[in-house]
Design a protein around this motif. Structure first.
Motif, PDB file in Angstrom:
ATOM      1  N   PRO A 115      23.221 -50.141  -3.739  1.00 27.16           N
ATOM      2  CA  PRO A 115      22.893 -49.102  -2.761  1.00 27.16           C
ATOM      3  C   PRO A 115      21.465 -49.080  -2.369  1.00 27.16           C
ATOM      4  O   PRO A 115      20.678 -49.774  -3.010  1.00 27.16           O
ATOM      5  N   LEU A 116      21.577 -48.336  -1.244  1.00 28.75           N
ATOM      6  CA  LEU A 116      20.332 -48.449  -0.360  1.00 28.75           C
ATOM      7  C   LEU A 116      19.003 -47.831  -1.287  1.00 28.75           C
ATOM      8  O   LEU A 116      18.078 -48.352  -1.235  1.00 28.75           O
ATOM      9  N   ALA A 124      12.576 -52.464  -1.992  1.00 26.24           N
ATOM     10  CA  ALA A 124      12.734 -52.600  -0.497  1.00 26.24           C
ATOM     11  C   ALA A 124      11.877 -51.427   0.109  1.00 26.24           C
ATOM     12  O   ALA A 124      11.870 -51.278   1.466  1.00 26.24           O
ATOM     13  N   ASN A 125      11.330 -50.605  -0.735  1.00 24.44           N
ATOM     14  CA  ASN A 125      10.289 -49.848  -0.136  1.00 24.44           C
ATOM     15  C   ASN A 125       9.180 -50.302   0.347  1.00 24.44           C
ATOM     16  O   ASN A 125       8.496 -49.569   1.455  1.00 24.44           O
ATOM     17  N   ALA A 126       8.846 -51.581  -0.001  1.00 25.85           N
ATOM     18  CA  ALA A 126       7.750 -52.396   0.779  1.00 25.85           C
ATOM     19  C   ALA A 126       8.225 -53.233   2.139  1.00 25.85           C
ATOM     20  O   ALA A 126       7.337 -53.881   2.582  1.00 25.85           O
ATOM     21  N   ARG A 167      14.981 -53.734   6.267  1.00 24.88           N
ATOM     22  CA  ARG A 167      15.895 -52.966   5.528  1.00 24.88           C
ATOM     23  C   ARG A 167      17.192 -52.940   6.385  1.00 24.88           C
ATOM     24  O   ARG A 167      18.372 -52.582   5.801  1.00 24.88           O
ATOM     25  N   GLN A 168      16.931 -52.795   7.924  1.00 23.07           N
ATOM     26  CA  GLN A 168      17.973 -52.679   8.498  1.00 23.07           C
ATOM     27  C   GLN A 168      19.249 -53.901   8.346  1.00 23.07           C
ATOM     28  O   GLN A 168      20.182 -54.030   8.426  1.00 23.07           O
ATOM     29  N   ASP A 169      18.400 -54.979   8.054  1.00 20.55           N
ATOM     30  CA  ASP A 169      19.098 -56.467   7.899  1.00 20.55           C
ATOM     31  C   ASP A 169      20.083 -56.389   6.627  1.00 20.55           C
ATOM     32  O   ASP A 169      21.077 -56.739   6.478  1.00 20.55           O
ATOM     33  N   TRP A 225      18.038 -61.090  -1.937  1.00 18.07           N
ATOM     34  CA  TRP A 225      17.116 -59.975  -1.265  1.00 18.07           C
ATOM     35  C   TRP A 225      15.748 -59.959  -2.108  1.00 18.07           C
ATOM     36  O   TRP A 225      14.883 -59.171  -1.895  1.00 18.07           O
ATOM     37  N   LYS A 226      15.655 -60.752  -3.443  1.00 20.91           N
ATOM     38  CA  LYS A 226      14.745 -60.759  -4.166  1.00 20.91           C
ATOM     39  C   LYS A 226      14.531 -59.455  -4.606  1.00 20.91           C
ATOM     40  O   LYS A 226      13.075 -58.927  -4.786  1.00 20.91           O
TER      41      LYS A 226
END
Length: 220
Positions: free
Chosen positions: A131-132, A140-142, A148-150, A201-202
């Motif tokens: 989930p996003l 992903a905040n960084a 994030r779109q990808d 996505w690490k």
């Protein structure tokens, strides 16, 4: 464009395919079903590979939700005239799919999470495997908004899957330590796909999340 990657269960039901676009409604017929039931046929080697990848993921506490919004993960990307990523997933995951131009107007979808059959494309949800909000808390905040779109439109990894709205709402932004599919027969594939996405996505995992994934791989 590379071939689309889908959760393993959707690949059993129908191969990824291209749609001939016409001005009138047409039917998209996937290759003949092999007859394999979702949740079956996963090899021990696949499970071992997933366990190895899981062991490489960084363990960290879940980050803060400060600053999060779904708008920071723009989706769905356009994929042609009046088409978007949602249409692409609906075509890929459904059977006897009918389209009008690029728009999916009919078909049948089996929600892997709960087994529900859906015949109205408007009632199908496209779930983000990771989930996003979970991604935000695990790194992903960084990221840049572009990255994030990808991630939110990732068709190359098993990140997007057509499911029932009720199962998607039930899952929310939870990881496997607090939510698992209702159908335990698909836990193996679910864990493998979750690990694949987090590895690509690490993204980090929590201690509880890693333990739950390890347990789910035992279903393989």
């Amino acid at each position: 464009m590379p071939p689309l990657s889908a959760p393993k269960w959707t690949l059993r039901a129908a191969a990824a395919f291209l749609v001939l676009i016409t001005a009138t409604a047409c039917e998209v017929v996937p290759p003949e079903d092999s007859g394999s039931a979702p949740g079956s046929g996963t090899s021990t080697a696949d499970a071992r590979d997933a366990q190895t990848e899981l062991g490489k993921l960084k363990i960290a506490k879940a980050g803060s939700m400060r600053g999060y919004s779904r708008e920071k993960f723009p989706h769905w990307n356009t994929t042609g005239s009046n088409c978007d990523v949602r249409d692409t997933v609906l075509k890929r995951d459904g059977t006897k799919v009918k389209v009008s131009g690029c728009n999916v107007v009919a078909g049948t979808w089996t929600s892997i999470y709960d087994g529900d059959k859906i015949t109205d494309p408007g009632k199908v949800d496209i779930d983000h495997m990771v989930p996003l909000a979970n991604a935000w808390r695990s790194g992903a905040n960084a990221w840049t908004t572009e990255k994030r779109q990808d991630f939110a439109n990732d068709l190359d990894d098993p990140q997007l899957v057509a499911v029932s709205a009720s199962s998607n709402r039930s899952k929310g932004d939870q990881d496997p330590s607090t939510w698992k599919p209702e159908r335990s027969a698909v836990w193996c594939e679910y864990a493998q796909d979750w690990i694949t996405v987090k590895s690509k996505w690490k993204l980090t995992v929590t201690t509880a999340e890693k333990a739950a994934l390890t347990d789910m791989l035992e279903k393989c």
